[in-house]
Write an enzyme that holds these catalytic residues in place. Structure first.
Site, short mmCIF file in Angstrom:
data_model
loop_
_atom_site.label_atom_id
_atom_site.label_comp_id
_atom_site.label_asym_id
_atom_site.label_seq_id
_atom_site.Cartn_x
_atom_site.Cartn_y
_atom_site.Cartn_z
CB SER A 85 -8.87 0.68 -1.08
OG SER A 85 -8.35 0.90 -2.35
CG ASP B 214 -2.46 0.70 1.07
OD1 ASP B 214 -2.37 1.80 0.69
OD2 ASP B 214 -3.29 -0.24 0.87
CG HIS C 68 -4.99 3.95 0.29
ND1 HIS C 68 -4.47 2.59 -0.24
CD2 HIS C 68 -6.26 3.95 -0.29
CE1 HIS C 68 -5.42 2.03 -0.63
NE2 HIS C 68 -6.48 3.06 -0.86
#
Ligand SMILES: *[C@@H]1O[C@H](CO)[C@@H](O)[C@H](O)[C@H]1NC(C)=O
Ligand SMILES: *[C@@H]1O[C@H](CO)[C@@H](O)[C@H](O)[C@H]1NC(C)=O
Ligand SMILES: *[C@@H]1O[C@H](CO)[C@@H](O)[C@H](O)[C@H]1NC(C)=O
Ligand SMILES: *[C@@H]1O[C@H](CO)[C@@H](O)[C@H](O)[C@H]1NC(C)=O
Ligand SMILES: *[C@@H]1O[C@H](CO)[C@@H](O)[C@H](O)[C@H]1NC(C)=O
Ligand SMILES: *[C@@H]1O[C@H](CO)[C@@H](O)[C@H](O)[C@H]1NC(C)=O
Ligand SMILES: *[C@@H]1O[C@H](CO)[C@@H](O)[C@H](O)[C@H]1NC(C)=O
Ligand SMILES: *[C@@H]1O[C@H](CO)[C@@H](O)[C@H](O)[C@H]1NC(C)=O
Ligand SMILES: *[C@@H]1O[C@H](CO)[C@@H](O)[C@H](O)[C@H]1NC(C)=O
Length: 764
Positions: free
Chosen positions: A542, A140, A213
């Site tokens: 996600s 990520d 994220h």
């Protein structure tokens, strides 16, 4: 001497002008597959061979190739930056198999994080003490190690078997790792070759998370329990990952450059290193274009992981709601779609006459006290609709603007206009209140339905001094119906292999609350304030993949001998196909019942998945035989599986999958489709199961035998299923795609129920 000097001067001048003019060759990054079996004797390792080969390549402009990565597990070969002429030379060399161009992938989250920080319970499932001793690799944007979610309080020392490391880089070094965050690495060589400015201000050239994220996905999967957290004094609660005792290893492969991007060779290197380091599971919330599997770095990398017993979960993509929008459709990956959860963020709107209180949708994070504030409604249609540049800043100053709904309302444009004019806030009538595309946390927006909009219009007609009260930050739990399939969640059929239903499963992916880097302002509020938060709401597939990897972590911890296919099967056959109103799970994009092309086998139900009764298991060879049946060339099969000259004498499209895709071709009236599957008993006792079919009209399903008897744990039983589809009179897909039934094995005198969807698909 002189002569030499002047010659040197001349030649260097020549070289300079040479570079400055057009004769400098174009360069690109490539992923180069090699045949390791023909390695020349003098080289001790493939890496020596590859780098020596690279240094033997010549170019007119004198610029040497740049080696990026040598891959150990995911493929035989390396990546490098080369000119076309160097590539031509390389491709003629013995041992060269095939070259793939560098390509870019993207994160599967909405680019604008949705606000907030109400410290409520995170994770839908009560945390067990499972997950212990499991190592989860997340590929990520990196990690914010200071988050409480990665605290190692009470965690035992790092498992002996761990071979990973904690890399130093910008604002990150080994002291940022602990007994929770046991590894952190960064893979940016290829993106740097594309001139991405990684070293700030837009990102860190290190495992540190710039965007947030990776911090969010990691804490969703394995975040430690954080009690008594709060956000600007709001509701206190507990934040916890799905597998709170598991260890985390971050492999940073996504970098911020307007959007989050990832290079194929960097991603392959991340997966390669995760395998080398010894992770037990991986989650990737990103995707590359869906090519044949050999051209997709996640498909290639995860094959090697699967072979080593590593479970790989991936996001299905955010390209919904149309058919054939799936990413990460390789059958050895668990592909996860996004559903809503039973929680809504609201604002209560009370009109000045006190007659009605409306529940609007809002994620505005500040508790503004809006009490008896003037409600503004324009005199002409343009102003009533809040059209571009229709509002007058002086007229709307200090007021709440009401923007009406009509057949050309563009709610985003309305939001922009209200913010531009600088009103105090706005009530927006829209039929998209259920849609997650309604997000704006940086302004006091409240979305209401068109019907409620009519209520407001009635009120406005009755009074010349309309006012409104608004109470923000209302969190409602237990909202119904939930889950629903998110509009953005990518849909099947599987583009490259419609014979395997994708997505596999649905998990929470809408407004998921998880950790966030505190040093990053999530949103500007008003003119000059900005909110920093240590927990944030994000939406996207996600967010759903880390839920599934967390659940898989618990399952793997509880059942150490299960394969990745068995873990996936357990989740799929026990998934929920009804919502919290006892109705079929809805597809938000249509407001009607979804199909397995939207939600796969259903919404994951962790407590049931622990004890599925039976599983559909898959061996490595089965996947290769599937590739054979897709008519992949032996070179493509080598690229994916690292096997040379695979025989392909057992080609078979009918993988032993926990779902059934009946792939129709146009212009056939009746199609008969046969499946042969094997079930394995994973319960501790003998059992007998009976097949029950639920099929819509036009679909006839026969299972043979309809009763299966299993001996002790791990005994197997086989069955065939014939599906006859009558499509008479219809020469195209319409009305058929997504039509579905279920095969359900009920345990006789037992509690296990093993459900599989049977869905009609067409090859794209
Ligand atoms: C790592 O970084 C921390 C904080 O930035 C610093 O205090 C520490 O000295 C660094 N450690 C090493 C080994 O560089
Ligand atoms: C990166 O920048 C260098 C130097 O400015 C340039 O020569 C090269 O072509 C650029 N590469 C790409 C992929 O844009
Ligand atoms: C980075 O962003 C710039 C500006 O938007 C764009 O031109 C460039 O192609 C991007 N690079 C990559 C690798 O995405
Ligand atoms: C919302 O309203 C517009 C305009 O009337 C219409 O075209 C659209 O289909 C509606 N969308 C939904 C989801 O109802
Ligand atoms: C939209 O509404 C206007 C006025 O209410 C009407 O004249 C027009 O025909 C409508 N357009 C559509 C596409 O429904
Ligand atoms: C769903 O997404 C599509 C494509 O982005 C969009 O046109 C549509 O309005 C959305 N529907 C809802 C109900 O949000
Ligand atoms: C593979 O090739 C065979 C023989 O040409 C053909 O019958 C079959 O339909 C092909 N399979 C796929 C999945 O395209
Ligand atoms: C399929 O059914 C249609 C309508 O019943 C008929 O006209 C057509 O000839 C049939 N096609 C085949 C290949 O049997
Ligand atoms: C099948 O029909 C659809 C339209 O309904 C068309 O888009 C598709 O190309 C057709 N497929 C084949 C293989 O002919």
């Amino acid at each position: 001497m002189e002569h030499i000097n002047s010659f040197y001067l001349l030649s260097s001048l020549f070289l300079l002008s040479h570079i400055a003019t057009s004769s400098m060759e174009q360069r690109g990054a490539y992923i180069i597959h090699m045949d390791k079996s023909v390695i020349p004797a003098p080289f001790p390792t493939p890496h020596h061979w590859y780098t020596s080969t690279l240094s033997s390549l010549t170019s007119k402009d004198g610029i040497a190739p740049i080696h990026l990565y040598t891959y150990k597990h995911v493929m035989d070969g390396f990546s490098a930056v080369l000119s076309k002429s160097q590539l031509n030379q390389l491709e003629k060399m013995p041992g060269h198999v095939v070259t793939y161009d560098e390509q870019l992938g993207q994160a599967h989250t909405t680019h604008t994080p949705k606000f907030l920080g109400l410290k409520k319970r995170a994770g839908l499932w009560p945390a067990g003490s499972f997950g212990d001793d499991m190592i989860v690799g997340i590929l990520d944007t990196g990690i914010y190690p200071e988050s409480e979610s990665f605290s190692d309080h009470g965690m035992p020392s790092v498992p002996q078997r761990w071979r990973g490391g904690c890399e130093s880089g910008t604002e990150f070094n080994s002291s940022n790792c602990n007994h929770k965050l046991i590894g952190a690495r960064s893979f940016s060589k290829a993106l740097k070759q594309l001139n991405l400015t990684i070293s700030g201000p837009d990102d860190y050239d290190s495992p540190r998370d710039f965007f947030g994220h990776g911090t969010h996905t990691s804490s969703t999967a394995v975040g430690s329990k954080v009690t008594d957290v709060d956000y600007f004094g709001y509701a206190k609660g507990t934040a916890i990952g799905i597998a709170p005792l598991a260890r985390l290893a971050m492999y940073k492969v996504l970098f911020y450059n307007d959007t989050l991007v990832s290079a194929a060779s960097d991603t392959l290197a991340g997966i390669d290193q995760a395998i080398e380091d010894g992770v037990d599971l991986m989650s990737l919330s990103l995707g590359f274009p869906e090519t044949t599997f050999d051209g997709n770095p996640i498909a290639v990398g995860s094959f090697a992981a699967m072979e080593k017993g590593i479970f790989v979960s991936c996001s299905a993509g955010n390209s919904g709601p149309h058919a054939y929008t799936m990413f990460n459709g390789a059958p050895w990956i668990t592909t996860v779609g996004a559903g809503t959860i039973d929680r809504e963020f609201l604002a209560y709107v009370t009109l000045g006459d006190g007659v009605a209180t409306i529940k609007g949708k809002s994620i505005y994070p500040m508790d503004l006290s809006i009490s008896h504030v003037s409600l503004y409604y324009g005199q002409d249609t343009n102003k009533q609709n809040c059209e571009d540049f229709s509002l007058d800043s002086i007229e709307v100053l200090g007021k709440i603007v009401f923007c009406a709904f009509n057949n050309r309302t563009r709610v985003r444009a309305q939001m922009k206009e209200v913010a531009r004019a600088g009103a105090k806030g706005a009530l927006l009538a829209t039929n998209l209140t259920k849609s997650t595309s309604f997000f704006a946390f940086n302004f006091p927006f409240v979305a209401i339905s068109p019907i409620e909009g009519e209520l407001i219009k009635d009120y406005l007609q009755k009074t010349s001094e309309a006012t409104v009260d608004i109470k923000f930050i209302i969190t409602e739990l237990g909202t119904k119906p939930a889950p629903q399939v998110a509009n953005f969640s990518s849909r099947g059929p599987n583009q490259r292999a419609p014979w395997v239903l994708k997505p596999d499963i649905l998990a929470p992916g809408v407004e998921v609350l998880a950790a966030w880097p505190l040093d990053k302002a999530i949103t500007p509020i008003g003119e000059d304030d900005s909110l920093n938060t240590d927990y944030a709401l994000l939406s996207g597939t996600s967010m759903s993949s880390p839920h599934v990897v967390g659940i898989a972590t618990l399952l793997k911890s509880a059942h150490r001998d299960w394969s990745s296919a068995a873990i996936r099967s357990a989740m799929m056959t026990t998934a929920d196909v009804i919502d919290n109103q006892n109705e079929q799970i809805l597809d938000i994009s249509t407001g009607t019942a979804g199909t397995p092309l939207d939600f796969g086998a259903g919404h994951v139900n962790p407590n049931k998945a622990v004890d599925p009764g039976l599983v559909y298991d898959i061996e490595v060879e089965d996947y290769i035989n599937f590739l054979c049946a897709l008519n992949y060339t032996s070179q493509q099969i080598k690229v994916i599986t690292r096997r040379s000259n695979y025989a392909c004498d057992q080609a078979n499209l009918d993988l032993n999958y926990p779902s059934f895709a009946v792939v129709l071709s146009n212009n056939t009236n009746t199609t008969t489709y046969s499946f042969k599957r094997v079930l394995t008993n994973v319960a501790n006792s003998d059992s007998v199961y009976r097949a029950v079919i639920w099929a819509p009209s036009g679909m006839e399903v026969v299972v043979e035998p309809s009763t299966l008897t299993f001996g002790s744990k791990y005994t197997k039983a086989e069955f065939t299923m014939k599906v006859v589809v009558d499509v008479a009179g219809h020469s195209t897909q319409s009305g058929y795609i997504g039509k579905h039934g279920y095969l359900i094995w009920y345990e006789i005198k037992g509690k296990h129920v093993v459900r599989s969807p049977i869905v009609l698909a067409f090859a794209p």
